[in-house]
Scaffold this motif. Structure first.
Motif: not given
Length: 209
Positions: A14-37
């Motif tokens: 479950e820990g690994d799955r949450l880690r992957q969920d966090l990575i995927a969520a960050a990627n979605r936000l970046l693709e939606a226009g969020a900058s690294h700042e």
């Protein structure tokens, strides 16, 4: 007397799955226009639907999370490049193949490619030597370098130092991709023609032709 709540450990996996969920969520936000700042761990936690403090169980800060996002994308790119090289024995054909594979990845995964180059390097901008683990694109670029070195060994490119030549070729490909995206109304030739021109100029220029 009320006992304090105890943390319940994650079930196996479950820990690994949450880690992957966090990575995927960050990627979605970046693709939606969020900058690294503008990207925040709180926003990532909200996207996943967990408490912000839970993010810190897997990533100590935002830079670590961004690095994980980029590592996944660059790992996929590196595999694409290695597969392209493996399909050819001739060094010149390998160079054409790896250049085409790089550009094909960028065009077929335009949002991902944009995300891969949103964070200025070096990651964290700290005054110290940056480790290989903090350079997620290094394996992909080293594939280019290995092929260019093979071209030099075969006598089709008179290069004394393959590293600057590698950076120049990568820069040319990335520049063409960026210009085509920024100025799509220009009468661009087919991408394969542009790649062939870049590779030919790179090799022929190296040999003095």
């Amino acid at each position: 007397m009320t006992s304090s709540p105890r943390h319940t450990p994650n079930r196996r996996g479950e820990g690994d799955r949450l880690r992957q969920d966090l990575i995927a969520a960050a990627n979605r936000l970046l693709e939606a226009g969020a900058s690294h700042e503008s990207l925040s761990l709180r926003a990532v936690a909200r996207e996943v639907g967990i408490a912000a403090t839970s993010v810190y169980l897997h990533f100590p800060d935002k830079v670590a999370l961004l690095l994980a996002v980029y590592q996944e994308h660059f790992a996929v790119l590196a595999r694409h490049l290695e597969e392209a090289v493996a399909g050819h024995d001739d060094p010149a054909e390998q160079l054409h193949a790896v250049a085409r594979a790089y550009c094909r990845f960028a065009e077929e995964h335009a949002d991902v490619y944009q995300v891969m180059f949103t964070l200025p390097g070096p990651i964290g901008r700290v005054p110290r030597e940056i480790t290989s683990e903090e350079r997620p694109g290094l394996p992909a670029i080293l594939t280019f370098q290995r092929v260019i070195s093979a071209c030099a060994d075969a006598g089709i490119a008179k290069i004394t130092d393959p590293w600057p030549a590698t950076l120049c070729l990568w820069g040319a490909l990335h520049g063409i991709l960026s210009l085509r995206a920024a100025r799509p109304t220009l009468p661009w030739p087919p991408m394969d023609d542009l790649i062939d021109a870049i590779v030919a100029t790179h090799l022929e220029g190296s040999t003095g032709a």
